[in-house]
Design a protein around this motif. Structure first.
Motif, PDB file in Angstrom:
ATOM      1  N   VAL A 245       0.578  -1.014  -0.166  1.00 21.77           N
ATOM      2  CA  VAL A 245      -0.350  -0.468   0.043  1.00 21.77           C
ATOM      3  C   VAL A 245       0.757   1.390  -0.095  1.00 21.77           C
ATOM      4  CG1 VAL A 245      -1.956  -0.647   1.354  1.00 21.77           C
ATOM      5  CG2 VAL A 245       0.014   0.018   2.383  1.00 21.77           C
ATOM      6  N   GLN A 246       0.611   2.657  -0.317  1.00 19.28           N
ATOM      7  CA  GLN A 246       0.874   3.491  -0.308  1.00 19.28           C
ATOM      8  C   GLN A 246      -0.139   4.589   1.066  1.00 19.28           C
ATOM      9  OE1 GLN A 246       3.248   4.542  -1.816  1.00 19.28           O
ATOM     10  NE2 GLN A 246       3.818   6.542  -1.141  1.00 19.28           N
ATOM     11  N   VAL A 247       0.190   5.561   1.608  1.00 18.69           N
ATOM     12  CA  VAL A 247      -0.327   5.998   3.166  1.00 18.69           C
ATOM     13  C   VAL A 247      -0.482   7.145   2.579  1.00 18.69           C
ATOM     14  CG1 VAL A 247      -0.825   6.394   4.966  1.00 18.69           C
ATOM     15  CG2 VAL A 247      -0.707   4.343   4.118  1.00 18.69           C
ATOM     16  N   GLU A 248      -0.993   8.173   2.205  1.00 15.40           N
ATOM     17  CA  GLU A 248      -0.576   9.789   2.106  1.00 15.40           C
ATOM     18  C   GLU A 248      -1.843  10.239   2.496  1.00 15.40           C
ATOM     19  OE1 GLU A 248       1.427  10.317  -0.062  1.00 15.40           O
ATOM     20  OE2 GLU A 248       2.020   9.452  -1.390  1.00 15.40           O
ATOM     21  N   LYS A 249      -2.028  11.284   2.777  1.00 14.09           N
ATOM     22  CA  LYS A 249      -2.226  12.465   3.634  1.00 14.09           C
ATOM     23  C   LYS A 249      -4.068  12.805   2.832  1.00 14.09           C
ATOM     24  CE  LYS A 249      -0.453  13.752   7.111  1.00 14.09           C
ATOM     25  NZ  LYS A 249      -0.961  13.157   9.131  1.00 14.09           N
ATOM     26  N   ASN A 250      -5.312  12.530   2.909  1.00 13.88           N
ATOM     27  CA  ASN A 250      -6.769  13.017   2.740  1.00 13.88           C
ATOM     28  C   ASN A 250      -6.147  14.864   2.392  1.00 13.88           C
ATOM     29  OD1 ASN A 250      -9.146  14.401   2.222  1.00 13.88           O
ATOM     30  ND2 ASN A 250      -9.462  11.967   2.657  1.00 13.88           N
ATOM     31  N   PRO A 251      -6.425  15.167   1.277  1.00  7.67           N
ATOM     32  CA  PRO A 251      -5.345  16.660   0.939  1.00  7.67           C
ATOM     33  C   PRO A 251      -7.034  17.380   1.931  1.00  7.67           C
ATOM     34  CG  PRO A 251      -6.561  15.602  -1.194  1.00  7.67           C
ATOM     35  CD  PRO A 251      -6.500  14.765  -0.294  1.00  7.67           C
ATOM     36  N   VAL A 252      -7.835  16.987   1.640  1.00 13.52           N
ATOM     37  CA  VAL A 252      -9.005  18.187   2.496  1.00 13.52           C
ATOM     38  C   VAL A 252      -9.237  17.521   3.887  1.00 13.52           C
ATOM     39  CG1 VAL A 252     -11.496  17.780   2.365  1.00 13.52           C
ATOM     40  CG2 VAL A 252     -10.547  17.270   0.480  1.00 13.52           C
ATOM     41  N   SER A 253      -9.111  16.358   4.347  1.00 15.85           N
ATOM     42  CA  SER A 253      -8.694  15.786   6.367  1.00 15.85           C
ATOM     43  C   SER A 253      -7.982  16.396   6.692  1.00 15.85           C
ATOM     44  CB  SER A 253      -9.915  15.013   6.473  1.00 15.85           C
ATOM     45  OG  SER A 253      -8.924  13.772   5.688  1.00 15.85           O
ATOM     46  N   GLY A 254      -6.880  16.070   6.321  1.00 20.64           N
ATOM     47  CA  GLY A 254      -5.500  15.913   6.585  1.00 20.64           C
ATOM     48  C   GLY A 254      -5.676  14.474   7.690  1.00 20.64           C
ATOM     49  N   ARG A 255      -6.418  13.514   7.407  1.00 18.88           N
ATOM     50  CA  ARG A 255      -5.704  12.855   8.207  1.00 18.88           C
ATOM     51  C   ARG A 255      -5.631  11.588   6.730  1.00 18.88           C
ATOM     52  NH1 ARG A 255      -9.877  10.849  12.621  1.00 18.88           N
ATOM     53  NH2 ARG A 255     -10.105  12.860  13.672  1.00 18.88           N
ATOM     54  N   PRO A 256      -5.239   9.983   7.646  1.00 19.53           N
ATOM     55  CA  PRO A 256      -4.449   9.458   6.447  1.00 19.53           C
ATOM     56  C   PRO A 256      -5.069   8.475   5.295  1.00 19.53           C
ATOM     57  CG  PRO A 256      -4.200   7.861   8.243  1.00 19.53           C
ATOM     58  CD  PRO A 256      -5.040   9.527   8.744  1.00 19.53           C
ATOM     59  N   CYS A 257      -4.568   7.912   4.188  1.00 22.23           N
ATOM     60  CA  CYS A 257      -5.493   8.353   3.510  1.00 22.23           C
ATOM     61  C   CYS A 257      -4.513   6.879   2.253  1.00 22.23           C
ATOM     62  CB  CYS A 257      -5.904   8.949   2.105  1.00 22.23           C
ATOM     63  SG  CYS A 257      -7.190   8.555   0.899  1.00 22.23           S
ATOM     64  N   VAL A 258      -5.137   5.559   2.021  1.00 23.51           N
ATOM     65  CA  VAL A 258      -4.509   4.421   2.252  1.00 23.51           C
ATOM     66  C   VAL A 258      -4.522   3.624   0.318  1.00 23.51           C
ATOM     67  CG1 VAL A 258      -4.468   2.355   1.742  1.00 23.51           C
ATOM     68  CG2 VAL A 258      -4.707   3.468   4.535  1.00 23.51           C
ATOM     69  N   PHE A 259      -3.677   3.514  -0.465  1.00 19.15           N
ATOM     70  CA  PHE A 259      -4.188   3.348  -1.661  1.00 19.15           C
ATOM     71  C   PHE A 259      -3.217   2.040  -1.965  1.00 19.15           C
ATOM     72  CE2 PHE A 259      -4.377   7.736  -1.575  1.00 19.15           C
ATOM     73  CZ  PHE A 259      -5.296   8.646  -1.696  1.00 19.15           C
ATOM     74  N   LEU A 260      -3.819   1.001  -2.001  1.00 23.07           N
ATOM     75  CA  LEU A 260      -3.239   0.076  -2.865  1.00 23.07           C
ATOM     76  C   LEU A 260      -2.259   0.162  -4.035  1.00 23.07           C
ATOM     77  CD1 LEU A 260      -6.211  -2.753  -3.383  1.00 23.07           C
ATOM     78  CD2 LEU A 260      -4.700  -2.467  -1.514  1.00 23.07           C
ATOM     79  N   ARG A 261      -1.709  -0.553  -3.782  1.00 20.71           N
ATOM     80  CA  ARG A 261      -0.019  -0.456  -4.813  1.00 20.71           C
ATOM     81  C   ARG A 261      -0.215  -1.750  -5.732  1.00 20.71           C
ATOM     82  NH1 ARG A 261       5.577   0.503  -1.857  1.00 20.71           N
ATOM     83  NH2 ARG A 261       5.803   0.307  -3.758  1.00 20.71           N
ATOM     84  N   THR A 262      -0.838  -1.633  -6.921  1.00 21.67           N
ATOM     85  CA  THR A 262      -1.417  -2.654  -7.517  1.00 21.67           C
ATOM     86  C   THR A 262      -0.134  -3.362  -9.070  1.00 21.67           C
ATOM     87  OG1 THR A 262      -1.803  -1.406  -9.510  1.00 21.67           O
ATOM     88  CG2 THR A 262      -3.568  -2.044  -7.698  1.00 21.67           C
ATOM     89  N   GLY A 263      -0.365  -4.835  -9.202  1.00 21.89           N
ATOM     90  CA  GLY A 263       0.743  -5.425  -9.822  1.00 21.89           C
ATOM     91  C   GLY A 263       1.991  -5.768  -8.900  1.00 21.89           C
ATOM     92  N   GLY A 264       1.858  -7.300  -7.932  1.00 19.47           N
ATOM     93  CA  GLY A 264       2.684  -7.623  -7.306  1.00 19.47           C
ATOM     94  C   GLY A 264       2.090  -8.186  -5.829  1.00 19.47           C
ATOM     95  N   GLY A 265       1.435  -7.760  -5.602  1.00 15.02           N
ATOM     96  CA  GLY A 265       0.824  -8.227  -4.587  1.00 15.02           C
ATOM     97  C   GLY A 265       2.107  -8.474  -3.407  1.00 15.02           C
TER      98      GLY A 265
END
Length: 270
Positions: A245-265
């Motif tokens: 995964v990749q974890v970034e800041k939500n640009p609106v709330s500033g809370r953490p936002c989790v994104f899948l890093r696809t292609g390889g598991g």
């Protein structure tokens, strides 16, 4: 009250010889939204079953406002804690009648009918949850999201100190997910309601929770506990979910936002 609303100490749960959770401890403070997260099969719903006294612990204790729940009678427990399950059965009864079931723990001996106070409370919480117009409709004729809101209204008529929600957004579209969780946030802000919530979606957990407990399915213990920023790190998520995964800041709330890093598991780091 100054102490915790809910205190779980050294809780171990099992089905037969299979351990579900091991030595779990945490406190839920007044007015807090405390969320339990973790992979499928990690024991999140089993924890709710233990808190609602449907599953007896192997060891450890669960205290509600300082009192061990094993020593409380059913009505006393129901007056202080209300539970909303992840699936609400489409029973053939009117929404208003369903919501009024939340007043049963307050009935006196030989009382068979609701009081005006009961009806007023039910109407108030149907209004709060946005289902007042559905009062006369049958529970088996409304949508899943509307049934979930009816279940929340029923729980609130119990006037609990602790509201327990077991995956309240499961199977719902984003409109109903936001509606239910916005309602939870509003109840916390306006009524000081304390909430223990099991939730699957990490981004919703980040946005709506004050504190998170991340359960590791492999160890059956709490892997990390704290604020969303402290718990929802890339390292924690990859270790527990075994997914990149990749974890970034939500640009609106500033809370953490989790994104899948696809292609390889997931690949073990050496």
């Amino acid at each position: 009250m100054s102490g915790p609303v809910l205190e779980i100490d050294g809780l171990t749960l099992a089905y037969g010889t299979r351990t579900i959770l091991k030595d779990v401890s945490f406190k839920v403070l007044p007015g807090q939204v405390f969320s339990i997260i973790g992979p499928n099969g990690a024991g999140k719903t089993s924890l709710v079953r233990a808190v609602s006294r449907q599953l007896a612990p192997m060891s450890g204790s669960i205290r509600l406002k300082g009192q061990d729940i094993s020593a409380m009678d059913n009505n006393c427990l129901a007056r202080q804690m209300a539970v909303v399950r992840q699936t609400v059965d489409p029973v053939p009864m009117a929404v208003e009648a369903y919501v009024l079931l939340g007043r049963l723990p307050f009935f006196n001996r030989f009382q068979f009918f609701e009081t005006q106070k009961d009806r007023d409370l039910a109407a108030s919480y149907m209004d709060v949850t946005g289902i007042k117009d559905l009062a006369g409709m049958s529970m088996d004729r409304i949508s899943g999201g509307e049934r979930q809101l009816a279940a929340v209204a029923r729980a609130l008529t119990q006037e609990p100190d602790l509201l327990v929600l077991d995956e309240p957004t499961a199977h719902l579209d984003i409109t109903h997910q936001a509606k239910i969780l916005d309602l939870v946030r509003r109840l916390r802000q306006t009524m000081g309601l304390t909430v223990l919530m099991v939730i699957h979606d990490l981004n919703l957990a980040a946005e709506y929770s004050d504190c998170l407990a991340l359960i590791d399915k492999t160890t059956r213990t709490i892997h990390a506990m704290g604020t969303p920023d402290q718990v929802l790190t890339r390292e924690n998520i990859e270790q527990v979910y075994r997914t990149q995964v990749q974890v970034e800041k939500n640009p609106v709330s500033g809370r953490p936002c989790v994104f899948l890093r696809t292609g390889g598991g997931y690949k073990e780091r050496i």
